[in-house]
Scaffold this motif. Sequence first.
Motif, PDB file in Angstrom:
ATOM      1  N   GLU A   2      10.353   0.180  53.614  1.00  0.00           N
ATOM      2  CA  GLU A   2      10.368   0.122  52.164  1.00  0.00           C
ATOM      3  C   GLU A   2      10.788   1.472  51.590  1.00  0.00           C
ATOM      4  O   GLU A   2      10.240   2.503  51.943  1.00  0.00           O
ATOM      5  CB  GLU A   2       8.967  -0.243  51.662  1.00  0.00           C
ATOM      6  N   THR A   3      11.780   1.432  50.737  1.00  0.00           N
ATOM      7  CA  THR A   3      12.208   2.678  50.103  1.00  0.00           C
ATOM      8  C   THR A   3      11.788   2.668  48.650  1.00  0.00           C
ATOM      9  O   THR A   3      12.013   1.694  47.940  1.00  0.00           O
ATOM     10  CB  THR A   3      13.738   2.867  50.194  1.00  0.00           C
ATOM     11  N   THR A   4      11.143   3.724  48.237  1.00  0.00           N
ATOM     12  CA  THR A   4      10.735   3.862  46.849  1.00  0.00           C
ATOM     13  C   THR A   4      11.631   4.903  46.198  1.00  0.00           C
ATOM     14  O   THR A   4      11.728   6.022  46.677  1.00  0.00           O
ATOM     15  CB  THR A   4       9.262   4.322  46.758  1.00  0.00           C
ATOM     16  N   MET A   5      12.310   4.484  45.161  1.00  0.00           N
ATOM     17  CA  MET A   5      13.174   5.416  44.452  1.00  0.00           C
ATOM     18  C   MET A   5      12.394   6.112  43.345  1.00  0.00           C
ATOM     19  O   MET A   5      11.657   5.469  42.608  1.00  0.00           O
ATOM     20  CB  MET A   5      14.367   4.686  43.831  1.00  0.00           C
ATOM     21  N   PRO A  26      15.755  21.384  46.359  1.00  0.00           N
ATOM     22  CA  PRO A  26      16.403  21.495  47.678  1.00  0.00           C
ATOM     23  C   PRO A  26      17.671  20.655  47.789  1.00  0.00           C
ATOM     24  O   PRO A  26      18.535  20.934  48.618  1.00  0.00           O
ATOM     25  CB  PRO A  26      15.333  20.998  48.644  1.00  0.00           C
ATOM     26  N   ALA A  27      17.782  19.632  46.948  1.00  0.00           N
ATOM     27  CA  ALA A  27      18.954  18.755  47.005  1.00  0.00           C
ATOM     28  C   ALA A  27      20.068  19.216  46.064  1.00  0.00           C
ATOM     29  O   ALA A  27      21.181  18.717  46.120  1.00  0.00           O
ATOM     30  CB  ALA A  27      18.544  17.314  46.678  1.00  0.00           C
ATOM     31  N   CYS A  44      19.023  12.755  44.610  1.00  0.00           N
ATOM     32  CA  CYS A  44      17.655  13.243  44.457  1.00  0.00           C
ATOM     33  C   CYS A  44      16.788  12.695  45.576  1.00  0.00           C
ATOM     34  O   CYS A  44      16.819  11.499  45.876  1.00  0.00           O
ATOM     35  CB  CYS A  44      17.102  12.781  43.097  1.00  0.00           C
ATOM     36  N   VAL A  45      16.011  13.580  46.212  1.00  0.00           N
ATOM     37  CA  VAL A  45      15.162  13.157  47.325  1.00  0.00           C
ATOM     38  C   VAL A  45      13.712  12.919  46.892  1.00  0.00           C
ATOM     39  O   VAL A  45      12.844  12.680  47.720  1.00  0.00           O
ATOM     40  CB  VAL A  45      15.204  14.174  48.486  1.00  0.00           C
ATOM     41  N   THR A  60       8.780  14.969  34.662  1.00  0.00           N
ATOM     42  CA  THR A  60       7.919  13.932  35.187  1.00  0.00           C
ATOM     43  C   THR A  60       8.715  13.114  36.199  1.00  0.00           C
ATOM     44  O   THR A  60       9.832  12.698  35.915  1.00  0.00           O
ATOM     45  CB  THR A  60       7.463  12.978  34.054  1.00  0.00           C
ATOM     46  N   GLU A  61       8.147  12.909  37.393  1.00  0.00           N
ATOM     47  CA  GLU A  61       8.799  12.055  38.375  1.00  0.00           C
ATOM     48  C   GLU A  61       8.485  10.612  38.032  1.00  0.00           C
ATOM     49  O   GLU A  61       7.319  10.214  37.985  1.00  0.00           O
ATOM     50  CB  GLU A  61       8.279  12.360  39.786  1.00  0.00           C
ATOM     51  N   ILE A  62       9.502   9.821  37.755  1.00  0.00           N
ATOM     52  CA  ILE A  62       9.335   8.409  37.485  1.00  0.00           C
ATOM     53  C   ILE A  62       9.618   7.627  38.764  1.00  0.00           C
ATOM     54  O   ILE A  62      10.674   7.767  39.348  1.00  0.00           O
ATOM     55  CB  ILE A  62      10.304   7.946  36.373  1.00  0.00           C
ATOM     56  N   VAL A  63       8.663   6.834  39.202  1.00  0.00           N
ATOM     57  CA  VAL A  63       8.825   6.077  40.434  1.00  0.00           C
ATOM     58  C   VAL A  63       9.182   4.633  40.099  1.00  0.00           C
ATOM     59  O   VAL A  63       8.529   3.999  39.281  1.00  0.00           O
ATOM     60  CB  VAL A  63       7.542   6.110  41.286  1.00  0.00           C
TER      61      VAL A  63
END
Length: 65
Positions: A2-5, A26-27, A44-45, A60-63
């Motif tokens: 499962e990949t969560t973006m 880092p990216a 974006c990692v 803010t990181e939006i998942v």
Amino acid sequence: EETTMAHPVIDADECIACGVCVDSCPAGVLELQDVATVADEDSCVACGACQDACPAGAITEIVEE
């Protein structure tokens, strides 16, 4: 597998254009214009480094599931 973006969202009203997030990424996906912007969301990692580094708390990181 499962990949969560996730991607960072930068609040332009809070951003002080200091460039710390750009240096912390880092990216290398962030750019600084009048405010910080995410130039390349696909690369974006989702590590959260920019959010941790931001002294203004503007990121803010939006998942997305």
